[in-house]
Every structure is written in structure tokens, then in C-alpha cells.
Design an enzyme around this catalytic site. Structure first.
Site, short mmCIF file in Angstrom:
data_model
loop_
_atom_site.label_atom_id
_atom_site.label_comp_id
_atom_site.label_asym_id
_atom_site.label_seq_id
_atom_site.Cartn_x
_atom_site.Cartn_y
_atom_site.Cartn_z
N ALA A 15 0.85 -1.19 0.00
CA ALA A 15 0.00 0.00 0.00
C ALA A 15 0.89 1.24 0.00
O ALA A 15 2.03 1.21 0.48
CB ALA A 15 -0.88 -0.02 1.24
N GLY A 40 0.88 -5.26 0.78
CA GLY A 40 -0.25 -5.45 -0.13
C GLY A 40 0.14 -6.11 -1.43
O GLY A 40 -0.69 -6.76 -2.07
N GLU A 66 0.02 -9.65 -0.72
CA GLU A 66 -1.40 -10.01 -0.57
C GLU A 66 -2.10 -10.12 -1.92
O GLU A 66 -2.96 -10.99 -2.11
CB GLU A 66 -2.10 -8.98 0.33
CG GLU A 66 -1.61 -9.09 1.77
CD GLU A 66 -2.06 -7.93 2.65
OE1 GLU A 66 -1.78 -6.77 2.28
OE2 GLU A 66 -2.66 -8.18 3.70
N GLU A 68 4.57 -5.00 7.30
CA GLU A 68 3.73 -3.98 7.95
C GLU A 68 4.10 -3.77 9.41
O GLU A 68 3.92 -2.68 9.96
CB GLU A 68 2.24 -4.38 7.85
CG GLU A 68 1.64 -4.30 6.45
CD GLU A 68 1.78 -5.60 5.65
OE1 GLU A 68 2.61 -6.46 6.02
OE2 GLU A 68 1.06 -5.74 4.65
N1 CAA Z 1 4.58 3.35 -0.48
C1 CAA Z 1 4.96 4.51 -1.03
N2 CAA Z 1 6.13 4.67 -1.68
C2 CAA Z 1 6.93 3.60 -1.76
C3 CAA Z 1 6.60 2.36 -1.20
C4 CAA Z 1 5.35 2.26 -0.55
N3 CAA Z 1 4.90 1.09 -0.03
N4 CAA Z 1 7.61 1.49 -1.43
C5 CAA Z 1 8.54 2.16 -2.11
N5 CAA Z 1 8.14 3.44 -2.32
C6 CAA Z 1 8.86 4.51 -3.01
C7 CAA Z 1 9.96 5.08 -2.16
O1 CAA Z 1 9.44 6.03 -1.25
C8 CAA Z 1 10.86 5.68 -3.20
O2 CAA Z 1 10.29 6.88 -3.65
P1 CAA Z 1 11.22 8.22 -3.80
O3 CAA Z 1 12.19 7.86 -4.87
O4 CAA Z 1 10.24 9.26 -4.17
O5 CAA Z 1 11.86 8.40 -2.46
C9 CAA Z 1 10.76 4.68 -4.35
O6 CAA Z 1 9.54 3.96 -4.14
C10 CAA Z 1 11.89 3.67 -4.39
O7 CAA Z 1 11.97 3.07 -3.12
P2 CAA Z 1 13.30 3.04 -2.23
O8 CAA Z 1 14.16 4.21 -2.55
O9 CAA Z 1 12.91 2.88 -0.80
O10 CAA Z 1 13.99 1.73 -2.80
P3 CAA Z 1 14.93 0.73 -2.00
O11 CAA Z 1 15.44 -0.25 -3.00
O12 CAA Z 1 15.93 1.46 -1.19
O13 CAA Z 1 13.97 -0.05 -0.97
C11 CAA Z 1 12.01 -1.25 -0.32
C12 CAA Z 1 12.97 -0.88 -1.46
C13 CAA Z 1 12.74 -2.14 0.70
C14 CAA Z 1 10.85 -2.03 -0.92
C15 CAA Z 1 11.51 0.01 0.40
O14 CAA Z 1 11.03 0.93 -0.58
C16 CAA Z 1 10.38 -0.25 1.36
O15 CAA Z 1 10.62 -0.70 2.46
N6 CAA Z 1 9.13 0.02 0.95
C17 CAA Z 1 7.98 -0.16 1.81
C18 CAA Z 1 7.54 -1.64 1.87
C19 CAA Z 1 6.39 -1.78 2.84
O16 CAA Z 1 6.50 -1.49 4.01
N7 CAA Z 1 5.24 -2.27 2.35
C20 CAA Z 1 4.06 -2.46 3.13
C21 CAA Z 1 3.15 -1.27 3.00
S1 CAA Z 1 1.76 -1.36 4.10
C22 CAA Z 1 0.66 -2.40 3.37
O17 CAA Z 1 0.88 -2.88 2.28
C23 CAA Z 1 -0.60 -2.67 4.13
C24 CAA Z 1 -1.46 -3.72 3.55
O18 CAA Z 1 -1.55 -4.81 4.05
C25 CAA Z 1 -2.31 -3.47 2.41
#
Ligand code: CAA
Length: 290
Positions: free
Chosen positions: A98, A141, A144, A164
């Protein structure tokens, strides 16, 4: 009906003869699809490949993206010549979950009142078979969504995780339920409680995925499977999917009863007659999905 026609026209489906091209885009040109691409693949255009296309944000599942995904799924579901779907992602992620930046300001009353994420189940309600082609990170997500698909193929670079907990929350779109059914309690708990990711090969071993292949071959292999499914009777594949999914919802006796009723019902279709006639006459069946 008029609304259905409009969507088909806007998405370019109406003018496309499904047998005309093996890889014809049919919705990507629509201005209403910014974050999702759909193209027809397979020998008779019988496979709709739906690609999440927001690579700069690792296909983070914003509300706009999920709304477009819902519309793309609705259109593919309605299009009679589509027999199966493939869901994949553009770039290095399948989907990183998400959109955290979009939801960070939310509070409980909004989430509850609007039933936040309720529309995400649309994928789980698709009646045609859906193959996930997980091309990279499938987190939160994203994992999921893969779990909502019927078959999961993964590239060697794929990773599956429910991170999460690191955000002070928990999976909100079936992760705590479908993951347990896919990999068992201990591994699901490990993933949900510690955010540990599974490699593609671990996912294969755990039963979350049924095939791992090189990245370059992933989409073709997923499309080949979807095309093989789409060659069968659509009535039969829909019944078979319903029966298998019932195994997650009801007890054994009730599930077997449902299966038996659907099996009996298949004898009311022309395709069942055609399939058995073709076998007896030593020829390929010509299914009409009737
Ligand atoms: N939401 C919004 N933006 C996201 C994102 C997310 N889930 N995942 C990545 N991005 C964005 C980053 O903010 C970044 O944007 P900017 O360039 O504008 O800063 C871009 O995508 C590239 O990401 P990273 O620079 O962070 O890339 P990385 O290779 O260093 O890391 C990653 C990759 C480990 C996936 C890291 O981006 C990360 O931890 N993302 C979040 C993953 C997460 O926590 N997902 C769960 C979300 S909650 C959910 O999904 C609830 C549910 O059950 C429905």
C-alpha cells in the site's frame, strides 16, 4: 449495459478482433489508465496481461492505481474472448505494498467509516483464473495481491514479505489469512511478526509459488500457462476455480458436496459433451464456452 459498452469502447476493446494479434494492447492507451497497462497475449488473444505500472514508486498501491486495477479486472472479466488473466508488475517490483505516503495521515475514524482497502478484494473475486507473474518485490499489499491470485509464478529475483509490522501495523488485505493457508502457521507468523522476506525458492518450497523461472522467461511462462487454461471451457475453469476456492471456506463434507453439484452441473454444458465426444473421436475439442 450502456456503461459496459462505454468502458469497452473507451478501453479500445470494441475494435479489437481478439485473434488479430498475439500481443495487442487494449487499454493502455486509455487516458483513464495511468498506473495499469493491459495487453492481450496468447495465440488467440485469450489472455489479458494486467501490469501494475508505477515503477518509480515500486508499484506502490495507491488508491488511483487500485481503482484502475479494479476497472481493468472488470473489463477483462466481461470480455468473453478473455479466458484467463496474468497479473504482473513493471520495473523491479511486483508491488511494494500500500502507498505509505498516501495513507500516513489517515486516522481510525476515516479508515473505519470508508472501509479502507475494502475494494482490494476485487482481485480475489475475479471468476476467471488469474496467474500472478511475480517479477520482483512483493511486499505487504503486493504479497497479498499475489496471494489472491490462483497460481503464483515467481522470477528468481522475486521476494515475498509482510513488512507492515515495521510500520506499527499489520497486513490489512488478507495477508494474515491467505498466507497461513499458503505456507502454514509457523512460517506465516515468522513473516508477519518479524517482516522476514522469503526468496523465490523459499516461496516455492513453502507452496506460496508453484514455479520459479529466470526473469526473462517469467512473463512468457505465465502467459503460456494462462493460454493453456484459456483453451479449456470457460464454464469448466470457472466451476473448477469455485470448487478449489471452496476448500478455503467450508468443511470437507460441504466442499465435496459443492464439488459434486458443480460436477453434475457441468453435464448441462455443451462443452462437457464436446470434450467427451472429442476424446472418444480422437480429435481436439472445440469449446464454445456454452
Ligand atoms: N509506499 C509509497 N512509496 C513507496 C513504497 C510504498 N509502499 N515502497 C517504495 N516506495 C517509493 C519510495 O518512497 C521511493 O520513492 P522516492 O524515490 O520518491 O523516495 C521509491 O519507491 C523507491 O523506493 P526506495 O528508494 O525505498 O527503494 P529501495 O530499493 O531502497 O527499498 C524497499 C525498497 C525495501 C521495498 C523500500 O522501498 C520499502 O521498504 N518500501 C515499503 C515496503 C512496505 O513497508 N510495504 C508495506 C506497506 S503497508 C501495506 O501494504 C498494508 C497492507 O496490508 C495493504
Amino acid at each position: 449495459m450502456a456503461a459496459v459498452r462505454m468502458l469497452v469502447l473507451r478501453s479500445g476493446l470494441a475494435g479489437l478482433r481478439p485473434w488479430a494479434a498475439s500481443s495487442a494492447r487494449f487499454m493502455s492507451s486509455s487516458p483513464s489508465f495511468q498506473f495499469v497497462e493491459v495487453e492481450r497475449r496468447g495465440a488467440e488473444g485469450s489472455v489479458a496481461v494486467v501490469a501494475l505500472n508505477r515503477p518509480t514508486a515500486l508499484n506502490a498501491l495507491s488508491e488511483a492505481l487500485m481503482s484502475e486495477l479494479g476497472q481493468a479486472l472488470d473489463a477483462a472479466e466481461r470480455e468473453a474472448s478473455v479466458g484467463a488473466l496474468v497479473l504482473t508488475g513493471r520495473g523491479r517490483a511486483f508491488a511494494a505494498g500500500a502507498d505509505i505516503k498516501e495513507m500516513r495521515g489517515r486516522r481510525f475514524p476515516d479508515c473505519y467509516r470508508e472501509d479502507f482497502l475494502a475494494n482490494w478484494d476485487r482481485l480475489a473475486r475475479v471468476r476467471k483464473p488469474v496467474v500472478a507473474a511475480v517479477n520482483g518485490l512483493a511486499l505487504g499489499g503486493g504479497c497479498e495481491l499475489a496471494l489472491m491470485c490462483d497460481v503464483v509464478y515467481a522470477s528468481e529475483e522475486a521476494q515475498f514479505g509482510q513488512p507492515e509490522i515495521l510500520l506499527g501495523t499489520l497486513p490489512g488485505s488478507g495477508g494474515t489469512q491467505r498466507l497461513v493457508r499458503a505456507v502454514g502457521k509457523s512460517l506465516a507468523m515468522e513473516m508477519v511478526l518479524s517482516a522476514r522476506r522469503l526468496s523465490a525458492h523459499e516461496a516455492l518450497q513453502a507452496g506460496l509459488a508453484s514455479r520459479v523461472c529466470p526473469q526473462a522467461e517469467l512473463l512468457d511462462q505465465a502467459v503460456a500457462l494462462a493460454e493453456r487454461i484459456a483453451r479449456c471451457s470457460q464454464v469448466a475453469t470457472t466451476m473448477a476455480k469455485e470448487a478449489v476456492n471452496a476448500a478455503f471456506e467450508v468443511g470437507l463434507a460441504e466442499g465435496c458436496r459443492l464439488e459434486k453439484r458443480l460436477f453434475h452441473a457441468s453435464f448441462a454444458t455443451r462443452d462437457r459433451q464436446e470434450g467427451m465426444d472429442a476424446f472418444a473421436e480422437k480429435r481436439e475439442p472445440r469449446f464454445t464456452h456454452q
